[in-house]
Design an enzyme around this catalytic site. Sequence first.
Site, PDB file in Angstrom:
ATOM      1  N   LYS A 133      -1.033 -16.577   2.913  1.00 41.20           N
ATOM      2  CA  LYS A 133       0.233 -15.879   2.706  1.00 41.20           C
ATOM      3  C   LYS A 133       0.882 -15.687   4.071  1.00 41.20           C
ATOM      4  O   LYS A 133       0.404 -14.901   4.892  1.00 41.20           O
ATOM      5  CB  LYS A 133       0.022 -14.509   2.059  1.00 41.20           C
ATOM      6  CG  LYS A 133       1.372 -13.883   1.671  1.00 41.20           C
ATOM      7  CD  LYS A 133       1.432 -12.392   1.831  1.00 41.20           C
ATOM      8  CE  LYS A 133       1.785 -11.923   3.200  1.00 41.20           C
ATOM      9  NZ  LYS A 133       3.180 -12.138   3.598  1.00 41.20           N
ATOM     10  N   GLU A 141      -7.832 -10.676  13.714  1.00 43.07           N
ATOM     11  CA  GLU A 141      -7.163 -10.850  15.015  1.00 43.07           C
ATOM     12  C   GLU A 141      -6.031  -9.837  15.038  1.00 43.07           C
ATOM     13  O   GLU A 141      -4.996 -10.042  14.397  1.00 43.07           O
ATOM     14  CB  GLU A 141      -6.605 -12.278  15.138  1.00 43.07           C
ATOM     15  CG  GLU A 141      -7.662 -13.364  15.200  1.00 43.07           C
ATOM     16  CD  GLU A 141      -8.380 -13.426  16.541  1.00 43.07           C
ATOM     17  OE1 GLU A 141      -7.974 -12.716  17.482  1.00 43.07           O
ATOM     18  OE2 GLU A 141      -9.366 -14.172  16.626  1.00 43.07           O
ATOM     19  N   CYS A 191       0.559 -11.167  20.978  1.00 45.06           N
ATOM     20  CA  CYS A 191      -0.498 -10.145  21.018  1.00 45.06           C
ATOM     21  C   CYS A 191      -1.183 -10.094  22.372  1.00 45.06           C
ATOM     22  O   CYS A 191      -1.823  -9.111  22.702  1.00 45.06           O
ATOM     23  CB  CYS A 191      -1.523 -10.442  19.935  1.00 45.06           C
ATOM     24  SG  CYS A 191      -2.101 -12.138  20.041  1.00 45.06           S
ATOM     25  N   GLU A 221       1.632  -0.751  21.721  1.00 46.10           N
ATOM     26  CA  GLU A 221       1.970  -2.162  21.904  1.00 46.10           C
ATOM     27  C   GLU A 221       3.500  -2.288  21.872  1.00 46.10           C
ATOM     28  O   GLU A 221       4.143  -1.783  20.954  1.00 46.10           O
ATOM     29  CB  GLU A 221       1.338  -2.948  20.744  1.00 46.10           C
ATOM     30  CG  GLU A 221       1.403  -4.430  20.898  1.00 46.10           C
ATOM     31  CD  GLU A 221       0.694  -5.152  19.743  1.00 46.10           C
ATOM     32  OE1 GLU A 221       0.647  -4.614  18.620  1.00 46.10           O
ATOM     33  OE2 GLU A 221       0.212  -6.268  19.976  1.00 46.10           O
TER      34      GLU A 221
HETATM   35  P1  NAP Z   1       1.843  -6.924  10.360  1.00 44.38           P
HETATM   36  O1  NAP Z   1       2.896  -5.994   9.941  1.00 44.38           O
HETATM   37  O2  NAP Z   1       0.431  -6.482  10.303  1.00 44.38           O
HETATM   38  O3  NAP Z   1       2.070  -8.255   9.493  1.00 44.38           O
HETATM   39  C1  NAP Z   1       1.236  -9.360   9.586  1.00 44.38           C
HETATM   40  C2  NAP Z   1       1.007  -9.939   8.205  1.00 44.38           C
HETATM   41  O4  NAP Z   1       0.397  -8.931   7.388  1.00 44.38           O
HETATM   42  C3  NAP Z   1       2.286 -10.344   7.494  1.00 44.38           C
HETATM   43  O5  NAP Z   1       2.031 -11.500   6.735  1.00 44.38           O
HETATM   44  C4  NAP Z   1       2.540  -9.166   6.582  1.00 44.38           C
HETATM   45  O6  NAP Z   1       3.249  -9.501   5.421  1.00 44.38           O
HETATM   46  C5  NAP Z   1       1.139  -8.769   6.209  1.00 44.38           C
HETATM   47  N1  NAP Z   1       1.037  -7.399   5.717  1.00 44.38           N
HETATM   48  C6  NAP Z   1       1.846  -6.334   5.946  1.00 44.38           C
HETATM   49  N2  NAP Z   1       1.393  -5.238   5.293  1.00 44.38           N
HETATM   50  C7  NAP Z   1       0.287  -5.624   4.625  1.00 44.38           C
HETATM   51  C8  NAP Z   1      -0.629  -4.966   3.763  1.00 44.38           C
HETATM   52  N3  NAP Z   1      -0.515  -3.664   3.463  1.00 44.38           N
HETATM   53  N4  NAP Z   1      -1.663  -5.680   3.239  1.00 44.38           N
HETATM   54  C9  NAP Z   1      -1.812  -6.976   3.543  1.00 44.38           C
HETATM   55  N5  NAP Z   1      -0.972  -7.663   4.359  1.00 44.38           N
HETATM   56  C10 NAP Z   1       0.063  -6.998   4.896  1.00 44.38           C
HETATM   57  O7  NAP Z   1       2.041  -7.416  11.851  1.00 44.38           O
HETATM   58  P2  NAP Z   1       3.369  -7.941  12.519  1.00 44.38           P
HETATM   59  O8  NAP Z   1       4.067  -6.794  13.109  1.00 44.38           O
HETATM   60  O9  NAP Z   1       4.128  -8.817  11.626  1.00 44.38           O
HETATM   61  O10 NAP Z   1       2.732  -8.877  13.628  1.00 44.38           O
HETATM   62  C11 NAP Z   1       2.518  -8.484  14.897  1.00 44.38           C
HETATM   63  C12 NAP Z   1       1.103  -7.954  15.102  1.00 44.38           C
HETATM   64  O11 NAP Z   1       0.186  -9.035  15.031  1.00 44.38           O
HETATM   65  C13 NAP Z   1       0.932  -7.349  16.459  1.00 44.38           C
HETATM   66  O12 NAP Z   1       0.177  -6.173  16.409  1.00 44.38           O
HETATM   67  C14 NAP Z   1       0.172  -8.436  17.219  1.00 44.38           C
HETATM   68  O13 NAP Z   1      -0.556  -7.963  18.319  1.00 44.38           O
HETATM   69  C15 NAP Z   1      -0.681  -9.000  16.141  1.00 44.38           C
HETATM   70  N6  NAP Z   1      -1.130 -10.361  16.492  1.00 44.38           N
HETATM   71  C16 NAP Z   1      -2.426 -10.535  16.835  1.00 44.38           C
HETATM   72  C17 NAP Z   1      -2.878 -11.783  17.206  1.00 44.38           C
HETATM   73  C18 NAP Z   1      -4.305 -12.001  17.589  1.00 44.38           C
HETATM   74  O14 NAP Z   1      -4.720 -13.149  17.664  1.00 44.38           O
HETATM   75  N7  NAP Z   1      -5.091 -10.972  17.830  1.00 44.38           N
HETATM   76  C19 NAP Z   1      -1.995 -12.877  17.223  1.00 44.38           C
HETATM   77  C20 NAP Z   1      -0.659 -12.656  16.864  1.00 44.38           C
HETATM   78  C21 NAP Z   1      -0.251 -11.387  16.489  1.00 44.38           C
HETATM   79  P3  NAP Z   1       4.845  -9.298   5.258  1.00 44.38           P
HETATM   80  O15 NAP Z   1       5.433  -9.277   6.612  1.00 44.38           O
HETATM   81  O16 NAP Z   1       5.230 -10.465   4.487  1.00 44.38           O
HETATM   82  O17 NAP Z   1       5.014  -8.049   4.490  1.00 44.38           O
END
Ligand code: NAP
Length: 462
Positions: free
Chosen positions: A157, A232, A266, A366
């Site tokens: 997804k 991650e 990230c 962050e």
């Molecule tokens: P996010 O809000 O956690 O969203 C990431 C994914 O999770 C999206 O597909 C989102 O879906 C989904 N999601 C949201 N709420 C959810 C729930 N309650 N249950 C299941 N899935 C859910 O993160 P983001 O703000 O988009 O992305 C940035 C974050 O990713 C940052 O914290 C960054 O550090 C981290 N990141 C980490 C790495 C690593 O390798 N460690 C790499 C890249 C990014 P929808 O958006 O479709 O709702």
Amino acid sequence: MTKSIQVTNPATGELIREIPADTEEEIHQALKRGHEYFQEWRKVNAHERSRLLKAWSEKIQNNKETIAEVMTLESGKPIQESLGEVNYATSYIDWYAEEAKRLYGRTIPAASETKRIIVSKQPVGLVAAITPWNFPAAMMTRKAAPALAAGCTFIVKPAEETPLTTMKFIELAYEVGIPESAVQVVNGRGSDVGPLFTASDFVRKITFTGSTPVGKSLIKNSADTVKHVSMELGGHAPLIVAADADIDVAVDQTIASKFRNAGQTCICANRVIVHDSIAEEFAKKLTEKVKRLKVGNGLEKDTQVGPVINEKGYDKIVSQINDAIDQGAEVLCGNQYHADKEQGYFFVYPTVLQNVDVGMKIMHEETFGPVIPITLFKEIDKAVEIANSTPFGLAAYFFTNNYKVGAYLHDYLDFGVIGWNDGAPSAAHAPFGGMKESGLGREGGVEGIEPYLETKYLSVGL
Ligand code: NAP
């Protein structure tokens, strides 16, 4: 549940495409298909799985320009970075196409002449992945490639903001003959789809890249069915510049680390911790170069910093800058914006702040934006203390030409990925992942396929 997803261009706010979200029943059927087909896919021999992965990678490379344009349109990242991400994404497929052939077991000397003990590696089953918008291609392939190579079936997804790149990748997988039940994509809101994945008995593993709070909820929800989990999660990378560092190298690598994808990675340097004897020279050289970065629409070839993804991200960045300024930080450049909440576009100009104190929000949360906060240290132990004073442990950087200082920093920084005189450490052949609240498990390298495998041992009586 959401019925449809509107994909917009973050540089203009314009609607690119509206796609239907999958219903609960459609997602259930997709999971069932993936689960049932696992019994077929696991029987496909490793050399054939490897061949299919190589064909997929080649097909993606043949469509590189088209994919990069779609990626820039939906994510806002500069086109050169999108082209780079396509290469980065296929590097994982290439690596795991080879690793598919190296899933070795072992034999263990038994304690009796009448026994043989054999250990083998077997695929875990159906893997469900949830990916973020900041790397819509690479965060998917570094999960899909090891899963398929291991003999697992896979369903992803993508983030609502960036489903089109992922959909294109999966379409190309089908074109080269990867079976439609082996790799699937479903669309929907994370909070709708996540619980369906975690509750499903068909899913044996959840792999997630995204924020720490969502990762924690996925771990909790996976407990009832005791799924494997790989996480991650978020980061808050420190970047230490020691007294003997090559300042020009440190400046260039800080820029490379911080401004890629407008600071929305990230592993972006989030706190720059500089020895006070060189702080003035470092800040001057850094600011001169940061001021020259070209901000704009990612489709324009000379753009180096694109928009931030959405209003929520923009508000967070602005609030961190304002909080720092209110508490005494000095703006060396930036703190300028080109944004329109009605239209839906949000640009933050690259910003450098000095006199930043560890108590400010930007030093703990962050940022996910193009902002460099500079704080100072005198003793190297203090730099380590500041660096480690976070629940995150994903990436850290340090700049020094003194090998004793380097060895010390390597030993005592609690981070999974470390760059020594290097602001861009990621590679498909190296194990990427975080410590503490930045995650569980590693992606990339020989380590990156292990989470898709079960260890089974056979004891043979002779
Ligand atoms: P996010 O809000 O956690 O969203 C990431 C994914 O999770 C999206 O597909 C989102 O879906 C989904 N999601 C949201 N709420 C959810 C729930 N309650 N249950 C299941 N899935 C859910 O993160 P983001 O703000 O988009 O992305 C940035 C974050 O990713 C940052 O914290 C960054 O550090 C981290 N990141 C980490 C790495 C690593 O390798 N460690 C790499 C890249 C990014 P929808 O958006 O479709 O709702």
